[in-house]
Design a protein around this motif. Structure first.
Motif, PDB file in Angstrom:
ATOM      1  N   GLY A  56     -10.674 -10.845 -13.042  1.00 26.03           N
ATOM      2  CA  GLY A  56     -11.633 -10.340 -12.507  1.00 26.03           C
ATOM      3  C   GLY A  56     -11.579 -10.643 -10.872  1.00 26.03           C
ATOM      4  N   LEU A  57     -10.743  -9.599 -10.028  1.00 25.44           N
ATOM      5  CA  LEU A  57     -10.776  -9.504  -8.758  1.00 25.44           C
ATOM      6  C   LEU A  57     -10.857  -7.983  -8.196  1.00 25.44           C
ATOM      7  CD1 LEU A  57      -6.231 -10.205  -8.121  1.00 25.44           C
ATOM      8  CD2 LEU A  57      -8.994 -11.866  -7.706  1.00 25.44           C
ATOM      9  N   ALA A  58     -11.298  -7.533  -7.387  1.00 22.85           N
ATOM     10  CA  ALA A  58     -12.073  -6.159  -6.962  1.00 22.85           C
ATOM     11  C   ALA A  58     -10.766  -5.474  -6.842  1.00 22.85           C
ATOM     12  CB  ALA A  58     -12.972  -6.700  -5.996  1.00 22.85           C
ATOM     13  N   LEU A  59     -10.661  -3.883  -7.013  1.00 20.41           N
ATOM     14  CA  LEU A  59      -9.827  -3.381  -7.162  1.00 20.41           C
ATOM     15  C   LEU A  59     -10.105  -2.857  -5.729  1.00 20.41           C
ATOM     16  CD1 LEU A  59     -10.377  -0.629 -10.129  1.00 20.41           C
ATOM     17  CD2 LEU A  59      -8.502  -2.025  -9.654  1.00 20.41           C
ATOM     18  N   PRO A  60      -8.532  -2.416  -5.646  1.00 24.41           N
ATOM     19  CA  PRO A  60      -8.656  -2.721  -3.791  1.00 24.41           C
ATOM     20  C   PRO A  60      -9.403  -0.515  -3.039  1.00 24.41           C
ATOM     21  CG  PRO A  60      -6.594  -2.910  -4.642  1.00 24.41           C
ATOM     22  CD  PRO A  60      -6.944  -2.839  -5.833  1.00 24.41           C
ATOM     23  N   ASN A  61      -9.821  -1.269  -1.970  1.00 27.02           N
ATOM     24  CA  ASN A  61      -9.961  -0.531  -1.206  1.00 27.02           C
ATOM     25  C   ASN A  61      -9.223   1.201  -1.757  1.00 27.02           C
ATOM     26  OD1 ASN A  61     -12.996  -0.511  -1.563  1.00 27.02           O
ATOM     27  ND2 ASN A  61     -12.371  -1.189  -0.108  1.00 27.02           N
ATOM     28  N   ILE A  62      -9.692   2.242  -1.605  1.00 22.35           N
ATOM     29  CA  ILE A  62      -8.612   3.535  -1.185  1.00 22.35           C
ATOM     30  C   ILE A  62      -8.134   3.023   0.727  1.00 22.35           C
ATOM     31  CG2 ILE A  62      -9.331   4.780  -2.527  1.00 22.35           C
ATOM     32  CD1 ILE A  62     -10.551   6.946  -0.148  1.00 22.35           C
ATOM     33  N   ASP A  63      -8.626   2.595   1.839  1.00 25.25           N
ATOM     34  CA  ASP A  63      -7.692   2.797   2.785  1.00 25.25           C
ATOM     35  C   ASP A  63      -7.529   1.432   3.132  1.00 25.25           C
ATOM     36  OD1 ASP A  63     -10.319   1.555   3.111  1.00 25.25           O
ATOM     37  OD2 ASP A  63     -11.188   2.600   4.544  1.00 25.25           O
ATOM     38  N   ASP A  64      -7.190   0.367   1.654  1.00 27.53           N
ATOM     39  CA  ASP A  64      -6.575  -1.000   2.102  1.00 27.53           C
ATOM     40  C   ASP A  64      -5.277  -0.936   2.806  1.00 27.53           C
ATOM     41  OD1 ASP A  64      -8.868  -2.348   1.981  1.00 27.53           O
ATOM     42  OD2 ASP A  64      -8.965  -3.221  -0.097  1.00 27.53           O
ATOM     43  N   GLY A  65      -4.344  -1.615   2.976  1.00 29.16           N
ATOM     44  CA  GLY A  65      -3.090  -1.471   3.028  1.00 29.16           C
ATOM     45  C   GLY A  65      -2.354  -1.587   4.348  1.00 29.16           C
ATOM     46  N   GLU A  66      -1.578  -0.884   4.547  1.00 27.36           N
ATOM     47  CA  GLU A  66      -1.107  -0.576   5.947  1.00 27.36           C
ATOM     48  C   GLU A  66       0.318   0.371   5.468  1.00 27.36           C
ATOM     49  OE1 GLU A  66       1.624  -1.211   9.347  1.00 27.36           O
ATOM     50  OE2 GLU A  66       1.304  -3.089   8.382  1.00 27.36           O
ATOM     51  N   MET A  67      -0.314   1.972   6.151  1.00 23.27           N
ATOM     52  CA  MET A  67       0.058   3.182   6.407  1.00 23.27           C
ATOM     53  C   MET A  67       1.021   3.634   7.427  1.00 23.27           C
ATOM     54  SD  MET A  67      -0.108   5.969   3.821  1.00 23.27           S
ATOM     55  CE  MET A  67      -1.791   6.058   3.494  1.00 23.27           C
ATOM     56  N   ILE A  68       2.600   2.518   6.532  1.00 23.60           N
ATOM     57  CA  ILE A  68       3.467   3.368   7.280  1.00 23.60           C
ATOM     58  C   ILE A  68       4.522   3.940   6.966  1.00 23.60           C
ATOM     59  CG2 ILE A  68       5.486   2.713   8.913  1.00 23.60           C
ATOM     60  CD1 ILE A  68       4.186  -0.207   8.424  1.00 23.60           C
ATOM     61  N   THR A  69       4.362   5.526   8.071  1.00 24.06           N
ATOM     62  CA  THR A  69       4.989   6.533   7.259  1.00 24.06           C
ATOM     63  C   THR A  69       6.488   7.282   8.799  1.00 24.06           C
ATOM     64  OG1 THR A  69       3.708   7.876   8.567  1.00 24.06           O
ATOM     65  CG2 THR A  69       3.294   7.330   6.573  1.00 24.06           C
ATOM     66  N   GLU A  70       6.680   7.455   8.017  1.00 20.01           N
ATOM     67  CA  GLU A  70       8.447   8.138   8.920  1.00 20.01           C
ATOM     68  C   GLU A  70       8.733   9.300   8.796  1.00 20.01           C
ATOM     69  OE1 GLU A  70      11.934   6.333   8.356  1.00 20.01           O
ATOM     70  OE2 GLU A  70      11.177   4.425   7.806  1.00 20.01           O
ATOM     71  N   ALA A  71       8.875  10.045   9.907  1.00 18.32           N
ATOM     72  CA  ALA A  71       9.150  11.924   9.844  1.00 18.32           C
ATOM     73  C   ALA A  71       9.074  12.959   8.625  1.00 18.32           C
ATOM     74  CB  ALA A  71      10.753  12.547  10.649  1.00 18.32           C
ATOM     75  N   ASN A  72      10.305  11.641   7.313  1.00 19.12           N
ATOM     76  CA  ASN A  72      10.252  12.890   6.440  1.00 19.12           C
ATOM     77  C   ASN A  72       9.615  12.181   5.547  1.00 19.12           C
ATOM     78  OD1 ASN A  72      12.710  14.597   7.753  1.00 19.12           O
ATOM     79  ND2 ASN A  72      14.011  13.057   6.331  1.00 19.12           N
ATOM     80  N   ASP A  73       8.734  11.668   5.680  1.00 17.10           N
ATOM     81  CA  ASP A  73       7.767  11.213   4.011  1.00 17.10           C
ATOM     82  C   ASP A  73       6.818  11.758   4.422  1.00 17.10           C
ATOM     83  OD1 ASP A  73       9.115   8.374   4.307  1.00 17.10           O
ATOM     84  OD2 ASP A  73       7.303   8.071   5.356  1.00 17.10           O
ATOM     85  N   ILE A  74       6.209  11.875   2.770  1.00 20.06           N
ATOM     86  CA  ILE A  74       5.256  12.914   2.650  1.00 20.06           C
ATOM     87  C   ILE A  74       4.010  11.485   2.024  1.00 20.06           C
ATOM     88  CG2 ILE A  74       4.277  14.150   0.705  1.00 20.06           C
ATOM     89  CD1 ILE A  74       7.135  15.083   0.353  1.00 20.06           C
ATOM     90  N   VAL A  75       2.946  12.104   2.576  1.00 22.61           N
ATOM     91  CA  VAL A  75       1.659  11.337   2.334  1.00 22.61           C
ATOM     92  C   VAL A  75       0.684  12.332   0.790  1.00 22.61           C
ATOM     93  CG1 VAL A  75      -0.592   9.912   2.784  1.00 22.61           C
ATOM     94  CG2 VAL A  75       1.088  10.198   4.316  1.00 22.61           C
ATOM     95  N   THR A  76       0.685  11.315  -0.112  1.00 18.97           N
ATOM     96  CA  THR A  76      -0.528  12.329  -0.474  1.00 18.97           C
ATOM     97  C   THR A  76      -1.596  11.717  -1.541  1.00 18.97           C
ATOM     98  OG1 THR A  76      -0.504  13.859  -2.445  1.00 18.97           O
ATOM     99  CG2 THR A  76       1.558  11.912  -2.632  1.00 18.97           C
ATOM    100  N   TYR A  77      -1.665  11.570  -2.868  1.00 24.84           N
ATOM    101  CA  TYR A  77      -2.981  11.167  -3.420  1.00 24.84           C
ATOM    102  C   TYR A  77      -3.017  11.246  -4.924  1.00 24.84           C
ATOM    103  CZ  TYR A  77      -6.159  10.392   0.526  1.00 24.84           C
ATOM    104  OH  TYR A  77      -6.515   9.798   2.074  1.00 24.84           O
TER     105      TYR A  77
END
Length: 129
Positions: A56-77
């Motif tokens: 019965g919990l709501a799904l998180p929003n797409i911008d919830d949570g902390e986005m921590i990245t480093e130089a070689n990381d790839i951010v995608t969906y």
């Protein structure tokens, strides 16, 4: 209407493939290559997401949570349809009563055919799986 949502994921290359972090759900997974990592992310999101729904919990929003990245990381969906994922994971068996011609029943039984398996295979083809 589909319940399709695209969540951001962070892919980190490593010696075994890719580590995957999904900030909105605060979950980690991994894959041996990019395609596998994306599929593992989708699977992890699906499993946790339907667990949220079941509780019965709501799904998180797409911008919830902390986005921590480093130089070689790839951010995608990674997109997921929670309704379709739930159906795909629901492998409960249901009993169906079918009517077939008597002669066909006799021949099939004589051959030791598994009626349930044949019906399932035919339905998979018919519905496009």
């Amino acid at each position: 209407m589909a319940n399709r949502i695209a969540y951001p994921v962070v892919l980190t290359p490593d010696e075994c493939g890719y580590l995957v972090y999904v900030p909105a759900f605060n979950i980690d997974t991994s894959g041996k290559d990019m395609a596998d990592a994306m599929e593992m992310a989708r699977d992890a999101i699906g499993i946790v997401g339907i667990e949220y729904q079941d509780q019965g919990l709501a799904l998180p929003n797409i911008d919830d949570g902390e986005m921590i990245t480093e130089a070689n990381d790839i951010v995608t969906y990674v997109d997921i349809d929670f309704d379709a994922y739930r159906l795909k994971c629901d492998n409960r068996r249901v009993r169906k009563n079918v009517t077939i011609p008597y002669y066909l029943n006799l021949k099939a039984e004589k051959l030791g055919l598994n009626f349930s398996r044949i019906l399932e295979e035919a339905l998979l083809v018919k519905v496009g799986y």
